[in-house]
Scaffold this active site. Structure first.
Site, mmCIF file in Angstrom:
data_model
loop_
_atom_site.group_PDB
_atom_site.id
_atom_site.type_symbol
_atom_site.label_atom_id
_atom_site.label_comp_id
_atom_site.label_asym_id
_atom_site.label_seq_id
_atom_site.Cartn_x
_atom_site.Cartn_y
_atom_site.Cartn_z
ATOM 1 N N HIS A 1 -10.192 1.993 0.204
ATOM 2 C CA HIS A 1 -9.088 1.405 0.969
ATOM 3 C C HIS A 1 -7.846 2.288 1.016
ATOM 4 O O HIS A 1 -6.806 1.844 1.496
ATOM 5 C CB HIS A 1 -8.728 0.032 0.395
ATOM 6 N N GLU B 1 -14.689 2.478 -7.416
ATOM 7 C CA GLU B 1 -15.077 1.171 -6.897
ATOM 8 C C GLU B 1 -15.183 1.295 -5.377
ATOM 9 O O GLU B 1 -14.187 1.242 -4.667
ATOM 10 C CB GLU B 1 -14.051 0.099 -7.258
ATOM 11 N N ASP C 1 0.827 -1.210 0.000
ATOM 12 C CA ASP C 1 0.000 0.000 0.000
ATOM 13 C C ASP C 1 0.861 1.259 0.000
ATOM 14 O O ASP C 1 1.849 1.356 0.724
ATOM 15 C CB ASP C 1 -0.892 0.014 1.243
ATOM 16 N N ASP D 1 -9.727 2.061 -8.653
ATOM 17 C CA ASP D 1 -9.719 0.762 -7.998
ATOM 18 C C ASP D 1 -9.611 0.926 -6.477
ATOM 19 O O ASP D 1 -8.893 1.803 -5.987
ATOM 20 C CB ASP D 1 -8.531 -0.047 -8.518
#
Length: 538
Positions: free
Chosen positions: A239, A280, A205, A235
């Site tokens: 997150h 998303e 990440d 995408d």
């Protein structure tokens, strides 16, 4: 959809020819319904043109150089197929260099995967698509890079590297949360250290608290817009800071996610102000809604997808209009009216529609009819228009597109992966279905043609019409200038629908303006629909 405000919208509707209930106030119309559903004259009006997008996994689509792998020149070669199908936009799954077949772990954000071609090939595709009136958006993966990315390699091997702060790297014994947001421990060991990779060890990440990272990602987005891309599919959008199950749903994490995407939007706006950005955000509408505030234009409607497939499979009214009206109210408040819905049936992360429908072509046609008569920007996953099957694992839902009716295919047929779920190209292939006027492909072309021909179907919002038959779904599509009633028979039996209350007295006899089957008829307010038939009535 883009909201225009209840009061203004209702006033326009009530004042136009073909208003729904002349002489009644909006408040009275709302109050008249015991279910709390809004009438067609009390809905927000959408004048933002919708576009149907087609999702393409380039590796599986069309091979222009005979190596068995689809490429960008292959997509260019098949733009006329897409134009004839009737789509107005394409979404390219990741095209950047990557060590993985899927491309969601990027090693160079400014490059093109060598299997797919060159930057020149991408520019050619963009130019040819735009000549045909087809927009192009591309996947942009900003939550993480590949573990093979030069940034990450430098960060791991050199403690003094400027890229060290671009990732989350801790000492092996550091006390950090270990409840990964998508399951398991998201920390991966590397010598005496460990790094954060929520999805897997090959996808470390990025640290979006590092200003240099934020600036670089905005430069990347601007670069692709300068090449001619019309926008991005973002995408794993929730997150960016949503790393841990214990914190992902907190207000603080949601606020940090939103702030980043607002900053990204603002950062690229100088390059292309009207870039289309879809996120998303695989979650409920309540979680999605804030992202539509000066960040995304759209977010995929996962809730609607479930309802559409369930309605088609069970031959029961999914009550989609009522559901969407409630969602749109929420989205309108969050976005100030500036949003477009993005309904779909399935995508590259889900079992294919035809497999979910147990191979029923009738149910697949019904699911398509529901999807393509909804507001916003519907998305079609490549091969969905043919009825391709596919079940997890992921490779099997991203299999080669079947162009030819013979096994092994011909020129351009991709072969990088064995297709385990579609062994009958004589029935499920572009070549076979283009020759069959009753095929699923023919139904998709018919429905997409309707959207092109009828502005109210393409650009309007939605309002429920209650008719009491659980095997029938009916709803209005509404613009400022007109409205149309969409009626679906989801069952395998003929159905009769009473439309005497659908249009106001004195307006004149309603008529069928489009129907999927010749057997549809309308007389004295009674609509007869053949099995699995759809009719548009005005």
């Amino acid at each position: 959809m883009r909201g225009a405000g209840w009061a203004a919208a209702a006033a326009l509707l009530l004042g136009t020819m073909g208003c729904f209930s002349a002489g009644r106030h909006v408040e009275e119309q709302i109050a008249a319904g015991s279910t709390g559903k809004k009438t067609a004259s009390a809905v927000q009006v959408d004048e933002q043109p919708g576009t149907v997008y087609y999702e393409i996994f380039v590796r599986s689509f069309y091979d222009s150089n005979g190596d068995g792998i689809g490429d960008l020149n292959g997509v260019t070669a098949k733009l006329d197929y897409l134009k004839e199908l009737g789509v107005g936009g394409i979404w390219l799954m990741p095209i950047n260099p990557s060590p993985s077949y899927h491309g969601y772990d990027v090693t160079d954000y400014y490059g093109v995967n060598k299997d797919y071609g060159t930057l020149g090939d991408m520019q050619k595709l963009l130019g040819e698509a735009h000549k045909r009136g087809i927009k192009v958006i591309m996947d942009l993966v900003l939550n993480h890079t590949s573990s093979e990315h030069p940034w990450f390699k430098a960060a791991l091997t050199d403690p003094n590297s400027k890229y060290r702060s671009w990732y989350h790297i801790e000492q092996k014994d550091a006390q950090v949360p270990s409840d990964g947001a998508v399951g398991g421990d998201p920390w991966h060991p590397h010598g005496s250290e460990k790094y954060l990779g929520v999805f897997w060890e090959g996808m470390p990440d990025l640290n979006l608290d590092e200003p240099a990272v934020r600036g670089e990602l905005i430069r990347i987005g601007s670069f692709w817009l300068e090449q001619g891309v019309d926008g991005f599919r973002m995408d794993a959008a929730k997150h960016i800071y949503g790393d841990f199950a214990s914190t992902i749903d907190t207000d603080a994490v949601k606020a940090r996610n939103l702030k980043w995407w607002q900053d990204f939007r603002a950062g690229i706006s100088g390059t292309k102000k009207n870039a289309y950005i879809i996120g998303e955000v695989w979650d409920s509408p309540a979680v999605i809604a804030p992202y539509l505030d000066k960040a995304f234009d759209s977010a995929f409607n996962f809730d609607a997808a479930k309802k559409l497939l369930a309605g088609a499979a069970q031959e029961q009214n999914p009550d989609i209009a009522f559901t969407l009206q409630r969602i749109y109210d929420m989205y309108d408040k969050s976005s100030g009216g500036a949003f477009l819905d993005a309904p779909f049936l399935s995508n590259h992360d889900q079992n294919r529609t035809m497999s979910e429908l147990d191979g029923s072509v009738d149910h697949a046609k019904m699911a398509a009819a529901l999807l393509l008569t909804l507001p916003g920007n519907p998305f079609i996953y490549y091969g969905e228009e043919l009825g391709m099957k596919g079940m997890k694992p992921d490779e099997s839902i991203r299999a080669p597109f079947p162009w030819y009716r013979t096994a092994g295919g011909g020129e351009g047929q991709t072969s990088w992966e064995t297709d385990l779920y579609n062994p009958t190209p004589d029935k499920v292939s572009a070549e076979a279905e283009e020759a069959d006027p009753n095929s699923l492909l023919a139904r998709y072309k018919q429905l997409l043609a309707w959207r092109s021909q009828l502005p109210v179907l393409r650009d309007g919002t939605i309002a429920d019409f209650e008719q009491g038959n659980p095997a029938v779904a009916a709803y209005y599509r509404v613009t400022k200038a007109e409205r149309m009633l969409v009626v679906h028979n989801l069952s395998g039996q003929k159905q009769t629908v009473d439309l005497t209350q659908a249009f106001e007295a004195g307006r004149g006899a309603a008529a069928i303006v489009r129907a999927t089957d010749d057997g549809a008829s309308l007389k004295s307010g009674s609509l007869k629909l053949p099995p699995y038939g759809t009719a548009l009535v005005q």
